[in-house]
Design an enzyme around this catalytic site. Structure first.
Site, PDB file in Angstrom:
ATOM      1  NE  ARG A 180      98.617  58.451  78.115  1.00 18.84           N
ATOM      2  CZ  ARG A 180      99.095  57.929  79.246  1.00 18.84           C
ATOM      3  NH1 ARG A 180      98.977  58.577  80.387  1.00 18.84           N
ATOM      4  NH2 ARG A 180      99.722  56.775  79.223  1.00 18.84           N
ATOM      5  CB  SER A 228      98.210  55.019  72.261  1.00 14.27           C
ATOM      6  OG  SER A 228      99.005  53.947  72.713  1.00 14.27           O
ATOM      7  CD  GLU A 298      97.211  58.781  74.348  1.00 14.52           C
ATOM      8  OE1 GLU A 298      96.722  57.672  74.681  1.00 14.52           O
ATOM      9  OE2 GLU A 298      98.423  59.048  74.469  1.00 14.52           O
TER      10      GLU A 298
HETATM   11  C1  LIG Z   1     106.322  56.197  69.106  1.00 14.00           C
HETATM   12  C2  LIG Z   1     105.506  56.975  70.118  1.00 14.00           C
HETATM   13  C3  LIG Z   1     105.338  56.477  71.383  1.00 14.00           C
HETATM   14  C4  LIG Z   1     104.571  57.181  72.330  1.00 14.00           C
HETATM   15  N1  LIG Z   1     104.438  56.654  73.582  1.00 14.00           N
HETATM   16  C5  LIG Z   1     103.730  57.339  74.502  1.00 14.00           C
HETATM   17  C6  LIG Z   1     103.595  56.832  75.843  1.00 14.00           C
HETATM   18  O1  LIG Z   1     104.140  55.807  76.206  1.00 14.00           O
HETATM   19  N2  LIG Z   1     102.856  57.542  76.722  1.00 14.00           N
HETATM   20  C7  LIG Z   1     102.236  58.716  76.383  1.00 14.00           C
HETATM   21  O2  LIG Z   1     101.584  59.322  77.237  1.00 14.00           O
HETATM   22  N3  LIG Z   1     102.355  59.215  75.120  1.00 14.00           N
HETATM   23  C8  LIG Z   1     103.079  58.564  74.186  1.00 14.00           C
HETATM   24  N4  LIG Z   1     103.191  59.077  72.921  1.00 14.00           N
HETATM   25  C9  LIG Z   1     102.463  60.319  72.555  1.00 14.00           C
HETATM   26  C10 LIG Z   1     103.250  61.624  72.758  1.00 14.00           C
HETATM   27  O3  LIG Z   1     104.650  61.394  72.681  1.00 14.00           O
HETATM   28  C11 LIG Z   1     102.901  62.287  74.100  1.00 14.00           C
HETATM   29  O4  LIG Z   1     101.527  62.623  74.158  1.00 14.00           O
HETATM   30  C12 LIG Z   1     103.734  63.552  74.328  1.00 14.00           C
HETATM   31  O5  LIG Z   1     103.509  64.007  75.638  1.00 14.00           O
HETATM   32  C13 LIG Z   1     103.397  64.686  73.361  1.00 14.00           C
HETATM   33  O6  LIG Z   1     104.392  65.679  73.499  1.00 14.00           O
HETATM   34  P1  LIG Z   1     104.732  66.673  72.298  1.00 14.00           P
HETATM   35  O7  LIG Z   1     105.745  67.643  72.786  1.00 14.00           O
HETATM   36  O8  LIG Z   1     105.089  65.904  71.077  1.00 14.00           O
HETATM   37  O9  LIG Z   1     103.308  67.380  72.138  1.00 14.00           O
HETATM   38  P2  LIG Z   1     102.578  67.780  70.769  1.00 14.00           P
HETATM   39  O10 LIG Z   1     102.211  66.550  70.020  1.00 14.00           O
HETATM   40  O11 LIG Z   1     103.371  68.804  70.064  1.00 14.00           O
HETATM   41  O12 LIG Z   1     101.244  68.409  71.372  1.00 14.00           O
HETATM   42  C14 LIG Z   1     100.300  67.589  72.049  1.00 14.00           C
HETATM   43  C15 LIG Z   1      99.264  68.483  72.738  1.00 14.00           C
HETATM   44  O13 LIG Z   1      99.905  69.237  73.747  1.00 14.00           O
HETATM   45  C16 LIG Z   1      99.716  70.637  73.527  1.00 14.00           C
HETATM   46  N5  LIG Z   1     100.944  71.316  73.949  1.00 14.00           N
HETATM   47  C17 LIG Z   1     102.221  71.078  73.510  1.00 14.00           C
HETATM   48  N6  LIG Z   1     103.084  71.880  74.161  1.00 14.00           N
HETATM   49  C18 LIG Z   1     102.343  72.630  75.020  1.00 14.00           C
HETATM   50  C19 LIG Z   1     102.667  73.649  75.967  1.00 14.00           C
HETATM   51  N7  LIG Z   1     103.926  74.049  76.157  1.00 14.00           N
HETATM   52  N8  LIG Z   1     101.656  74.189  76.686  1.00 14.00           N
HETATM   53  C20 LIG Z   1     100.377  73.795  76.513  1.00 14.00           C
HETATM   54  N9  LIG Z   1     100.014  72.845  75.621  1.00 14.00           N
HETATM   55  C21 LIG Z   1     100.986  72.267  74.883  1.00 14.00           C
HETATM   56  C22 LIG Z   1      99.454  70.760  72.034  1.00 14.00           C
HETATM   57  O14 LIG Z   1      98.738  71.943  71.729  1.00 14.00           O
HETATM   58  C23 LIG Z   1      98.636  69.509  71.788  1.00 14.00           C
HETATM   59  O15 LIG Z   1      97.290  69.687  72.172  1.00 14.00           O
HETATM   60  C24 LIG Z   1     103.956  58.401  71.966  1.00 14.00           C
HETATM   61  C25 LIG Z   1     104.148  58.910  70.666  1.00 14.00           C
HETATM   62  C26 LIG Z   1     104.917  58.220  69.754  1.00 14.00           C
HETATM   63  C27 LIG Z   1     105.131  58.807  68.382  1.00 14.00           C
END
Ligand SMILES: Cc1cc2nc3c(=O)[nH]c(=O)nc-3n(C[C@H](O)[C@H](O)[C@H](O)COP(=O)(O)OP(=O)(O)OC[C@H]3O[C@@H](n4cnc5c(N)ncnc54)[C@H](O)[C@@H]3O)c2cc1C
Length: 306
Positions: A180, A228, A298
């Site tokens: 992560r 998480s 995280e």
């Molecule tokens: C129910 C649930 C279950 C989940 N299960 C998991 C799991 O199993 N494993 C896991 O790893 N995560 C999990 N997550 C967390 C999350 O889904 C991941 O971290 C996911 O990768 C975040 O993607 P996002 O597009 O929503 O990013 P955001 O939440 O929008 O952003 C997260 C970070 O990434 C940066 N970011 C976003 N897009 C870009 C880009 N294009 N370029 C550079 N930086 C960027 C943002 O600035 C921020 O710092 C879960 C979340 C939920 C709600």
């Protein structure tokens, strides 16, 4: 972020061709899976990478930028975000197969779509993406993973854009990648990636359904969360540490530690970012006192306090 009044005056000057498409004061609670967060000075969704580059170029060069995908790992404080939020959700959405084992995807493509499409193409293991409710851009920024697989294991190269709107490709060797954790050149963001998988004869939708079902049994899926909240410390599970410290169900305002999975914090409807932050701090303090272990978050915490 800082310099509120200063940033405000700089956000007044948006080139006329973008003015009608830029939202001012957009509530970030509408763009995060925790449904919390104050207003963003500017909120922009590009049409494509050319449009994105043009938008970035006309911004004051030192205006803070926050990139978001689906906001599924983001706590935006109640005072909101100074500067511009660039949202890839609903944009940068190309997904194509570029060779027998390689795909190319835009940063805005939801991970679940990558999982489903790879199954159709007979490629894997990409099923783990199905349970990650974010975009590829977010998965690249977080090195998102599940069930023993991680995003960057599959990256051949990424396409990035910088503050001047210049695009380039980079290799995994340009980044420090861990659990992560992804450290790369400053002021660059992901617009797409080329990923490699294996030919997986027989892989089908049932594998995805099975993983999602297993998730439902252990996690509060369907409730407002960010997944998480804390990183698992080496050799430990944050959920076990929180649960054994007696913190399941602990509540501040409308936010509480999930009874189903102690590493999840739930918004019961009206929690604000300050409730989440206070609860996060209380969990960290209690786990440190009981177990002597510092839990790191995280979830990414951004923006100004109210
Ligand atoms: C129910 C649930 C279950 C989940 N299960 C998991 C799991 O199993 N494993 C896991 O790893 N995560 C999990 N997550 C967390 C999350 O889904 C991941 O971290 C996911 O990768 C975040 O993607 P996002 O597009 O929503 O990013 P955001 O939440 O929008 O952003 C997260 C970070 O990434 C940066 N970011 C976003 N897009 C870009 C880009 N294009 N370029 C550079 N930086 C960027 C943002 O600035 C921020 O710092 C879960 C979340 C939920 C709600």
């Amino acid at each position: 972020m800082s310099g509120g009044a200063n940033n405000f005056s700089r956000t007044q000057h948006i080139a006329p061709e973008f003015a009608a498409r830029v939202l001012r004061g957009a509530p970030m609670s509408k763009h995060t899976s925790w449904h919390a967060g104050g207003p963003a000075d500017l909120f922009f969704t590009p049409r494509d990478t050319g449009d994105l580059a043009a938008f970035i170029r006309q911004l004051p060069p030192d205006l803070p930028l926050l990139w978001i995908g689906l906001g599924s790992n983001l706590l935006v404080r109640d005072g909101g975000v100074r500067g511009a939020v660039i949202s890839t959700h609903g944009a940068l959405g190309t997904l194509e197969r570029s060779s027998a084992t390689r795909i190319h995807a835009g940063a805005g493509v939801p991970c679940a779509r990558i999982a489903r499409q790879c199954v159709k193409w007979g490629l894997g293991p990409a099923e783990f993406f199905a349970g990650i409710p974010g975009t590829l851009g977010g998965a690249l920024a977080m090195n998102a993973g599940a069930w023993g697989s991680e995003t960057w294991t599959h990256v051949i190269e990424v396409e990035v854009i910088d503050r001047r709107g210049t695009r380039r490709t980079r290799k995994p060797a340009d980044y420090e990648i861990g659990y992560r954790r992804v450290l790369g050149p400053a002021d660059e963001w992901f617009v797409g990636a080329r990923l490699e998988f294996e030919r997986k004869a027989g892989v089908n939708e049932a594998a995805i359904r099975d993983l999602l079902e297993r998730r439902k049994q252990t996690q509060p899926i369907g409730e407002w969360s960010c997944g998480s909240v804390f990183i698992n410390p080496p050799g430990e599970h944050a959920a076990r540490l929180i649960e054994s410290a007696g913190l399941k169900g602990l509540r501040i305002g409308d936010a509480s530690v999930s009874e189903k999975h102690a590493n999840f914090i739930i918004n019961h409807g009206a929690a604000c970012a300050a409730d989440f932050e206070a609860l996060i701090l209380q969990v960290q303090r209690t786990v440190a006192a009981v177990h002597g272990i510092e839990l790191a978050t995280e979830v990414r915490i951004v923006g100004d306090p109210a």
